[in-house]
Design a protein around this motif. Structure first.
Motif, short mmCIF file in Angstrom:
data_model
loop_
_atom_site.label_atom_id
_atom_site.label_comp_id
_atom_site.label_asym_id
_atom_site.label_seq_id
_atom_site.Cartn_x
_atom_site.Cartn_y
_atom_site.Cartn_z
N MET A 72 0.84 -1.18 0.00
CA MET A 72 0.00 0.00 0.00
C MET A 72 0.88 1.24 0.00
O MET A 72 1.95 1.24 0.57
N SER A 73 0.38 2.31 -0.61
CA SER A 73 1.12 3.57 -0.60
C SER A 73 0.91 4.29 0.73
O SER A 73 0.00 3.96 1.49
N THR A 74 1.72 5.28 0.97
CA THR A 74 1.60 6.05 2.21
C THR A 74 0.23 6.71 2.30
O THR A 74 -0.40 6.70 3.34
N GLY A 75 -0.24 7.27 1.18
CA GLY A 75 -1.57 7.90 1.17
C GLY A 75 -2.66 6.91 1.48
O GLY A 75 -3.58 7.19 2.25
N ALA A 76 -2.59 5.73 0.89
CA ALA A 76 -3.60 4.70 1.14
C ALA A 76 -3.55 4.23 2.59
O ALA A 76 -4.58 4.01 3.22
N ASP A 77 -2.33 4.07 3.11
CA ASP A 77 -2.18 3.67 4.52
C ASP A 77 -2.81 4.71 5.44
O ASP A 77 -3.50 4.35 6.40
N CYS A 78 -2.55 5.98 5.15
CA CYS A 78 -3.11 7.05 5.97
C CYS A 78 -4.63 7.03 5.94
O CYS A 78 -5.28 7.19 6.97
N LYS A 79 -5.19 6.84 4.76
CA LYS A 79 -6.65 6.81 4.64
C LYS A 79 -7.25 5.68 5.45
O LYS A 79 -8.27 5.86 6.12
N VAL A 80 -6.62 4.52 5.44
CA VAL A 80 -7.11 3.38 6.20
C VAL A 80 -7.05 3.69 7.70
O VAL A 80 -8.01 3.45 8.44
N LEU A 81 -5.93 4.22 8.15
CA LEU A 81 -5.76 4.52 9.57
C LEU A 81 -6.70 5.63 10.04
O LEU A 81 -7.27 5.55 11.13
N ILE A 82 -6.88 6.64 9.21
CA ILE A 82 -7.80 7.72 9.56
C ILE A 82 -9.23 7.19 9.61
O ILE A 82 -9.99 7.51 10.54
N ALA A 83 -9.61 6.37 8.63
CA ALA A 83 -10.95 5.80 8.62
C ALA A 83 -11.20 4.97 9.87
O ALA A 83 -12.29 5.02 10.45
N GLU A 84 -10.21 4.21 10.33
CA GLU A 84 -10.36 3.41 11.55
C GLU A 84 -10.60 4.31 12.76
O GLU A 84 -11.46 4.01 13.60
N GLN A 85 -9.85 5.41 12.84
CA GLN A 85 -10.02 6.33 13.97
C GLN A 85 -11.40 6.98 13.93
O GLN A 85 -12.08 7.08 14.96
N LEU A 86 -11.81 7.43 12.75
CA LEU A 86 -13.13 8.06 12.61
C LEU A 86 -14.23 7.07 12.93
O LEU A 86 -15.20 7.40 13.63
N ARG A 87 -14.10 5.84 12.44
CA ARG A 87 -15.11 4.81 12.68
C ARG A 87 -15.25 4.55 14.19
O ARG A 87 -16.37 4.41 14.70
N ALA A 88 -14.14 4.49 14.89
CA ALA A 88 -14.18 4.26 16.34
C ALA A 88 -14.90 5.40 17.05
O ALA A 88 -15.72 5.17 17.96
N ILE A 89 -14.63 6.63 16.63
CA ILE A 89 -15.26 7.79 17.26
C ILE A 89 -16.76 7.80 16.97
O ILE A 89 -17.59 7.93 17.89
N PHE A 90 -17.14 7.67 15.71
CA PHE A 90 -18.56 7.72 15.35
C PHE A 90 -19.34 6.55 15.94
O PHE A 90 -20.48 6.71 16.37
N THR A 91 -18.72 5.38 15.99
CA THR A 91 -19.39 4.20 16.56
C THR A 91 -19.65 4.41 18.05
O THR A 91 -20.74 4.10 18.55
N ALA A 92 -18.67 4.95 18.76
CA ALA A 92 -18.86 5.22 20.19
C ALA A 92 -19.95 6.26 20.41
O ALA A 92 -20.82 6.10 21.28
N LEU A 93 -19.94 7.32 19.61
CA LEU A 93 -20.96 8.36 19.76
C LEU A 93 -22.34 7.82 19.45
O LEU A 93 -23.30 8.14 20.15
#
Length: 93
Positions: free
Chosen positions: A1-22
């Motif tokens: 995976m490219s750095t950009g793709a890796d970042c998108k995956v990691l950011i999506a995981e963080q956002l998903r955790a926040i939205f799921t908790a809320l």
């Protein structure tokens, strides 16, 4: 995976955790918010992702978590879930 793709995956995981908790009515710590915001800003500064891509990613993950449920739009939880993409530098000397 490219750095950009890796970042998108990691950011999506963080956002998903926040939205799921809320969505579950749980608290999200300020540290979790700041960590996600800092990661997003670092990714933008390193040109791994653009601001437009971040906004689209945030909207996509929010849609994944909430689906067609529009009752969250006016709630305090959604305000708490809003993440800043560009933070002003702290005036620390």
């Amino acid at each position: 995976m490219s750095t950009g793709a890796d970042c998108k995956v990691l950011i999506a995981e963080q956002l998903r955790a926040i939205f799921t908790a809320l969505k579950a009515g749980q608290d999200v710590s300020p540290a979790q918010h700041y960590r996600a915001e800092g990661f997003m800003q670092a990714a933008m500064q390193l040109a791994a992702i653009s601001e437009v891509e971040l906004l689209q990613l945030q909207q996509r993950v929010q849609q994944e978590v909430y689906g067609d449920d529009t009752t969250h739009c006016d709630s305090e939880n959604m305000q708490a879930g809003r993440l800043q993409l560009n933070m002003v530098k702290a005036p620390v000397k």
